[in-house]
Scaffold this motif. Structure first.
Motif, mmCIF file in Angstrom:
data_model
loop_
_atom_site.group_PDB
_atom_site.id
_atom_site.type_symbol
_atom_site.label_atom_id
_atom_site.label_comp_id
_atom_site.label_asym_id
_atom_site.label_seq_id
_atom_site.Cartn_x
_atom_site.Cartn_y
_atom_site.Cartn_z
ATOM 1 N N ALA A 1 57.162 46.115 42.097
ATOM 2 C CA ALA A 1 57.083 46.714 43.431
ATOM 3 C C ALA A 1 55.929 46.115 44.238
ATOM 4 C CB ALA A 1 56.915 48.228 43.309
ATOM 5 N N GLY A 2 55.360 45.001 43.759
ATOM 6 C CA GLY A 2 54.294 44.334 44.499
ATOM 7 C C GLY A 2 52.889 44.723 44.110
ATOM 8 N N GLY A 3 52.732 45.528 43.063
ATOM 9 C CA GLY A 3 51.403 45.939 42.615
ATOM 10 C C GLY A 3 50.938 45.136 41.410
ATOM 11 N N LEU A 4 49.985 45.687 40.691
ATOM 12 C CA LEU A 4 49.421 45.014 39.520
ATOM 13 C C LEU A 4 49.696 45.748 38.211
ATOM 14 C CD1 LEU A 4 45.952 43.935 40.965
ATOM 15 C CD2 LEU A 4 48.030 42.551 40.714
ATOM 16 N N ASP A 5 50.311 46.931 38.278
ATOM 17 C CA ASP A 5 50.549 47.697 37.063
ATOM 18 C C ASP A 5 51.577 46.979 36.182
ATOM 19 O OD1 ASP A 5 49.973 50.035 35.481
ATOM 20 O OD2 ASP A 5 52.025 50.671 35.908
ATOM 21 N N HIS A 6 51.224 46.824 34.923
ATOM 22 C CA HIS A 6 52.031 46.136 33.927
ATOM 23 C C HIS A 6 52.305 44.675 34.298
ATOM 24 C CE1 HIS A 6 52.339 50.185 32.395
ATOM 25 N NE2 HIS A 6 52.599 49.623 31.226
ATOM 26 N N ALA A 7 51.346 44.058 34.965
ATOM 27 C CA ALA A 7 51.426 42.631 35.293
ATOM 28 C C ALA A 7 50.745 41.820 34.195
ATOM 29 C CB ALA A 7 50.733 42.351 36.625
ATOM 30 N N TYR A 8 51.181 40.588 34.058
ATOM 31 C CA TYR A 8 50.429 39.588 33.294
ATOM 32 C C TYR A 8 49.656 38.817 34.354
ATOM 33 C CZ TYR A 8 49.307 35.591 30.354
ATOM 34 O OH TYR A 8 48.639 34.602 29.680
ATOM 35 N N LEU A 9 48.366 39.096 34.479
ATOM 36 C CA LEU A 9 47.566 38.600 35.593
ATOM 37 C C LEU A 9 47.578 37.081 35.702
ATOM 38 C CD1 LEU A 9 44.535 41.067 35.415
ATOM 39 C CD2 LEU A 9 46.542 41.174 36.911
ATOM 40 N N ASN A 10 47.687 36.382 34.582
ATOM 41 C CA ASN A 10 47.704 34.923 34.618
ATOM 42 C C ASN A 10 48.945 34.375 35.318
ATOM 43 O OD1 ASN A 10 46.146 35.869 32.138
ATOM 44 N ND2 ASN A 10 45.420 33.783 32.391
ATOM 45 N N ASP A 11 49.981 35.191 35.492
ATOM 46 C CA ASP A 11 51.187 34.763 36.207
ATOM 47 C C ASP A 11 51.010 34.781 37.722
ATOM 48 O OD1 ASP A 11 52.671 34.253 33.941
ATOM 49 O OD2 ASP A 11 53.800 36.142 34.010
ATOM 50 N N THR B 1 44.113 53.848 38.541
ATOM 51 C CA THR B 1 44.132 52.935 37.403
ATOM 52 C C THR B 1 45.439 52.152 37.401
ATOM 53 O OG1 THR B 1 45.127 54.537 35.883
ATOM 54 C CG2 THR B 1 42.701 54.465 35.970
ATOM 55 N N PHE B 2 45.389 51.015 36.735
ATOM 56 C CA PHE B 2 46.603 50.256 36.440
ATOM 57 C C PHE B 2 46.383 49.522 35.121
ATOM 58 C CE2 PHE B 2 44.082 47.253 38.930
ATOM 59 C CZ PHE B 2 44.238 46.055 38.252
ATOM 60 N N ASP B 3 47.477 49.229 34.422
ATOM 61 C CA ASP B 3 47.414 48.534 33.141
ATOM 62 C C ASP B 3 47.938 47.122 33.315
ATOM 63 O OD1 ASP B 3 46.567 50.754 31.398
ATOM 64 O OD2 ASP B 3 48.475 51.628 32.000
ATOM 65 N N SER B 4 47.168 46.148 32.855
ATOM 66 C CA SER B 4 47.580 44.749 32.945
ATOM 67 C C SER B 4 47.059 43.986 31.737
ATOM 68 C CB SER B 4 47.038 44.092 34.214
ATOM 69 O OG SER B 4 47.667 44.604 35.357
ATOM 70 N N ALA B 5 47.701 42.855 31.481
ATOM 71 C CA ALA B 5 47.293 41.950 30.402
ATOM 72 C C ALA B 5 46.808 40.640 31.003
ATOM 73 C CB ALA B 5 48.460 41.693 29.458
ATOM 74 N N HIS B 6 45.985 39.930 30.247
ATOM 75 C CA HIS B 6 45.517 38.623 30.701
ATOM 76 C C HIS B 6 44.880 37.858 29.549
ATOM 77 C CE1 HIS B 6 40.969 39.334 31.438
ATOM 78 N NE2 HIS B 6 41.419 40.375 30.768
ATOM 79 N N VAL B 7 44.602 36.608 29.823
ATOM 80 C CA VAL B 7 43.863 35.718 28.937
ATOM 81 C C VAL B 7 42.848 34.995 29.805
ATOM 82 C CG1 VAL B 7 44.012 33.628 27.517
ATOM 83 C CG2 VAL B 7 45.832 35.324 27.405
ATOM 84 N N ILE B 8 41.620 34.890 29.363
ATOM 85 C CA ILE B 8 40.656 34.053 30.073
ATOM 86 C C ILE B 8 40.685 32.694 29.384
ATOM 87 C CG2 ILE B 8 38.265 33.732 30.766
ATOM 88 C CD1 ILE B 8 37.972 36.783 30.752
ATOM 89 N N SER B 9 41.407 31.773 29.998
ATOM 90 C CA SER B 9 41.619 30.453 29.414
ATOM 91 C C SER B 9 40.281 29.739 29.193
ATOM 92 C CB SER B 9 42.502 29.624 30.348
ATOM 93 O OG SER B 9 42.758 28.375 29.789
ATOM 94 N N GLY B 10 40.131 29.177 27.998
ATOM 95 C CA GLY B 10 38.917 28.434 27.675
ATOM 96 C C GLY B 10 37.762 29.296 27.216
ATOM 97 N N TYR B 11 37.946 30.616 27.162
ATOM 98 C CA TYR B 11 36.875 31.522 26.725
ATOM 99 C C TYR B 11 36.739 31.422 25.208
ATOM 100 C CZ TYR B 11 34.053 35.768 26.425
ATOM 101 O OH TYR B 11 33.045 36.664 26.201
ATOM 102 N N ASP B 12 35.538 31.188 24.735
ATOM 103 C CA ASP B 12 35.272 31.061 23.302
ATOM 104 C C ASP B 12 34.957 32.441 22.741
ATOM 105 O OD1 ASP B 12 34.757 30.091 20.768
ATOM 106 O OD2 ASP B 12 32.727 29.426 21.260
ATOM 107 N N GLY B 13 35.993 33.180 22.388
ATOM 108 C CA GLY B 13 35.827 34.528 21.871
ATOM 109 C C GLY B 13 37.100 35.320 22.069
ATOM 110 N N PRO B 14 37.049 36.628 21.799
ATOM 111 C CA PRO B 14 38.252 37.463 21.849
ATOM 112 C C PRO B 14 38.951 37.465 23.208
ATOM 113 C CG PRO B 14 36.398 38.695 20.932
ATOM 114 C CD PRO B 14 35.872 37.372 21.386
#
Length: 137
Positions: free
Chosen positions: A70-80, A10-23
Motif C-alpha cells: 500500500a506504499g508504506g514500509l511495513d513488512h518491506a525488505y528495505l534493501n529492495d 511502528t512498522f516491521d521490516s527486514a534488511h541487510v547492511i551490505s559489507g557490515y562485518d558482524g551480525p
C-alpha cells in the motif's frame, strides 16, 4: 513556532547492511518505532477539511505504517527500495522517511502555499534503546 504535531507508530521490516562485518551484515528484521514531529507557524486546510485548522493531517504523517503493498514500509525488505539499496542504516532510513513525508505534506498544501515554515523531525528507533533523529536545519 506555535504548533507541533506529533505522531508515533511502528512498522516491521527486514534488511541487510551490505559489507557490515558482524551480525547486521546478515538478513535480520526490526520493529521500528517512529516519532514524527511537524512544526508550523500557522494552521492549514487539508485534503479532508477545507478550513485552516490543521498543521497537517495525521494520516499524512503515518504513511510509512502502511503495508509495503500500500506504499508504506511495513513488512518491506528495505534493501529492495531503490533509494536505499544496500544503505539501510537507521540514519539513512530516517532521512528517507523524512524526505517522503515532506513530499506528502507538501503535496497536500493548497492555494500556492509553499510550506516554507514547516519543519519535520523524524526519530527512528531500530531497537527499544537505540534511535536516530533526522531533521533539516
Amino acid at each position: 513556532m506555535p504548533w507541533t504535531l506529533t505522531s508515533e507508530f511502528t512498522f516491521d521490516s527486514a534488511h541487510v547492511i551490505s559489507g557490515y562485518d558482524g551480525p547486521c551484515g546478515r538478513l535480520h528484521g526490526h520493529t521500528y518505532r517512529v516519532r514524527m514531529q511537524l512544526t508550523s507557524e500557522r494552521l492549514r486546510p487539508s485534503a479532508h477539511v477545507k478550513r485552516s485548522i490543521m498543521v497537517a493531517d495525521f494520516k499524512t504523517l503515518k504513511w510509512a505504517k502502511k503495508d509495503v503493498d500500500a506504499g508504506g514500509l511495513d513488512h518491506a525488505y528495505l534493501n529492495d527500495l531503490p533509494e536505499l539499496g544496500d544503505d539501510t542504516t537507521a540514519e539513512v532510513v530516517a532521512a528517507y522517511i523524512h524526505r517522503h513525508t515532506m513530499r506528502r505534506v507538501r503535496a497536500d498544501l493548497q492555494d500556492g502555499d509553499d510550506g516554507a515554515d514547516l519543519r519535520l523531525r523524524v526519530t527512528l528507533w531500530e531497537t527499544p534503546d537505540s534511535c536516530c533523529e533526522y531533521w533539516e536545519a
